[in-house]
Design a protein around this motif. Structure first.
Motif, PDB file in Angstrom:
ATOM      1  N   LEU A  61      33.214  28.273  27.808  1.00 36.90           N
ATOM      2  CA  LEU A  61      32.600  29.593  27.648  1.00 36.90           C
ATOM      3  C   LEU A  61      33.107  30.574  28.708  1.00 36.90           C
ATOM      4  N   ALA A  62      33.439  30.079  29.890  1.00 41.85           N
ATOM      5  CA  ALA A  62      33.966  30.943  30.944  1.00 41.85           C
ATOM      6  C   ALA A  62      35.365  31.457  30.614  1.00 41.85           C
ATOM      7  N   LEU A  63      36.045  30.811  29.682  1.00 46.71           N
ATOM      8  CA  LEU A  63      37.387  31.275  29.298  1.00 46.71           C
ATOM      9  C   LEU A  63      37.360  32.600  28.545  1.00 46.71           C
ATOM     10  N   VAL A  64      36.248  32.922  27.897  1.00 44.36           N
ATOM     11  CA  VAL A  64      36.176  34.163  27.123  1.00 44.36           C
ATOM     12  C   VAL A  64      36.322  35.389  28.030  1.00 44.36           C
ATOM     13  N   PRO A  65      35.460  35.589  29.048  1.00 42.83           N
ATOM     14  CA  PRO A  65      35.672  36.757  29.906  1.00 42.83           C
ATOM     15  C   PRO A  65      36.980  36.672  30.700  1.00 42.83           C
ATOM     16  N   THR A  66      37.411  35.463  31.002  1.00 45.69           N
ATOM     17  CA  THR A  66      38.682  35.306  31.711  1.00 45.69           C
ATOM     18  C   THR A  66      39.836  35.816  30.858  1.00 45.69           C
ATOM     19  N   ALA A  67      39.834  35.467  29.589  1.00 49.60           N
ATOM     20  CA  ALA A  67      40.890  35.927  28.680  1.00 49.60           C
ATOM     21  C   ALA A  67      40.826  37.435  28.493  1.00 49.60           C
ATOM     22  N   ILE A  68      39.625  37.992  28.373  1.00 47.48           N
ATOM     23  CA  ILE A  68      39.479  39.443  28.227  1.00 47.48           C
ATOM     24  C   ILE A  68      40.003  40.147  29.473  1.00 47.48           C
ATOM     25  N   THR A  69      39.692  39.607  30.640  1.00 43.90           N
ATOM     26  CA  THR A  69      40.180  40.190  31.893  1.00 43.90           C
ATOM     27  C   THR A  69      41.699  40.130  31.975  1.00 43.90           C
ATOM     28  N   PHE A  70      42.273  38.998  31.614  1.00 46.27           N
ATOM     29  CA  PHE A  70      43.728  38.851  31.655  1.00 46.27           C
ATOM     30  C   PHE A  70      44.401  39.863  30.740  1.00 46.27           C
ATOM     31  N   VAL A  71      43.921  39.959  29.518  1.00 43.68           N
ATOM     32  CA  VAL A  71      44.530  40.882  28.550  1.00 43.68           C
ATOM     33  C   VAL A  71      44.362  42.327  29.014  1.00 43.68           C
ATOM     34  N   GLY A  72      43.185  42.681  29.534  1.00 45.67           N
ATOM     35  CA  GLY A  72      42.967  44.038  30.032  1.00 45.67           C
ATOM     36  C   GLY A  72      43.896  44.379  31.182  1.00 45.67           C
ATOM     37  N   GLY A  73      44.031  43.475  32.140  1.00 47.43           N
ATOM     38  CA  GLY A  73      44.931  43.703  33.274  1.00 47.43           C
ATOM     39  C   GLY A  73      46.385  43.723  32.867  1.00 47.43           C
ATOM     40  N   TRP A  74      46.751  42.880  31.922  1.00 47.16           N
ATOM     41  CA  TRP A  74      48.144  42.819  31.462  1.00 47.16           C
ATOM     42  C   TRP A  74      48.525  44.081  30.700  1.00 47.16           C
ATOM     43  N   ALA A  75      47.593  44.609  29.911  1.00 45.31           N
ATOM     44  CA  ALA A  75      47.895  45.766  29.067  1.00 45.31           C
ATOM     45  C   ALA A  75      47.883  47.084  29.842  1.00 45.31           C
ATOM     46  N   ALA A  76      47.159  47.144  30.949  1.00 46.59           N
ATOM     47  CA  ALA A  76      47.074  48.390  31.714  1.00 46.59           C
ATOM     48  C   ALA A  76      48.390  48.663  32.445  1.00 46.59           C
ATOM     49  N   ARG A  77      48.676  49.932  32.603  1.00 43.76           N
ATOM     50  CA  ARG A  77      49.907  50.327  33.306  1.00 43.76           C
ATOM     51  C   ARG A  77      49.703  50.237  34.811  1.00 43.76           C
ATOM     52  N   HIS A  78      50.795  50.022  35.533  1.00 42.18           N
ATOM     53  CA  HIS A  78      50.739  50.027  36.996  1.00 42.18           C
ATOM     54  C   HIS A  78      50.506  51.442  37.498  1.00 42.18           C
ATOM     55  N   THR A  79      49.851  51.546  38.663  1.00 42.84           N
ATOM     56  CA  THR A  79      49.705  52.827  39.324  1.00 42.84           C
ATOM     57  C   THR A  79      51.017  53.149  40.004  1.00 42.84           C
ATOM     58  N   PRO A  80      51.590  54.348  39.745  1.00 45.94           N
ATOM     59  CA  PRO A  80      52.845  54.703  40.403  1.00 45.94           C
ATOM     60  C   PRO A  80      52.691  54.738  41.918  1.00 45.94           C
ATOM     61  N   ARG A  81      53.696  54.290  42.626  1.00 45.98           N
ATOM     62  CA  ARG A  81      53.666  54.294  44.088  1.00 45.98           C
ATOM     63  C   ARG A  81      54.812  55.134  44.630  1.00 45.98           C
ATOM     64  N   GLY A  82      54.598  55.645  45.824  1.00 45.82           N
ATOM     65  CA  GLY A  82      55.640  56.412  46.483  1.00 45.82           C
ATOM     66  C   GLY A  82      56.659  55.475  47.120  1.00 45.82           C
ATOM     67  N   PRO A  83      57.607  56.034  47.840  1.00 44.81           N
ATOM     68  CA  PRO A  83      58.597  55.194  48.520  1.00 44.81           C
ATOM     69  C   PRO A  83      57.929  54.264  49.546  1.00 44.81           C
ATOM     70  N   ALA A  84      58.548  53.125  49.786  1.00 47.94           N
ATOM     71  CA  ALA A  84      58.009  52.149  50.737  1.00 47.94           C
ATOM     72  C   ALA A  84      57.896  52.756  52.126  1.00 47.94           C
TER      73      ALA A  84
END
Length: 74
Positions: A49-72
């Protein structure tokens, strides 16, 4: 100056919250009907049962775009 929270982290956090509360709502609704996890051994049910929110979290994080960053170093 503090770095902004990446959108991926925000999306994954919201997905975890919604996935967890959604799962709890479903489990509460079917509390008298154990058919949801009937085929599983009792000791294994919470982990599956714990795999359900884990899978939703993984898919949400994977599908979201990265925040653009400035130069190092800036």
């Amino acid at each position: 100056m503090a770095a902004p929270v990446e959108k991926k982290v925000t999306v994954a956090s919201v997905a975890a919250y919604l996935g967890s509360t959604g799962l709890l709502a479903v489990l509460t609704a079917v509390q008298d009907n154990a058919g949801l996890v009937t085929g599983l051994p009792d000791a294994l049910e919470p982990f599956v049962l714990a795999l359900v929110p884990t899978a939703i979290t993984f898919v949400g994080g994977w599908a979201a775009r990265h925040t653009p960053r400035g130069p190092a170093g800036v």
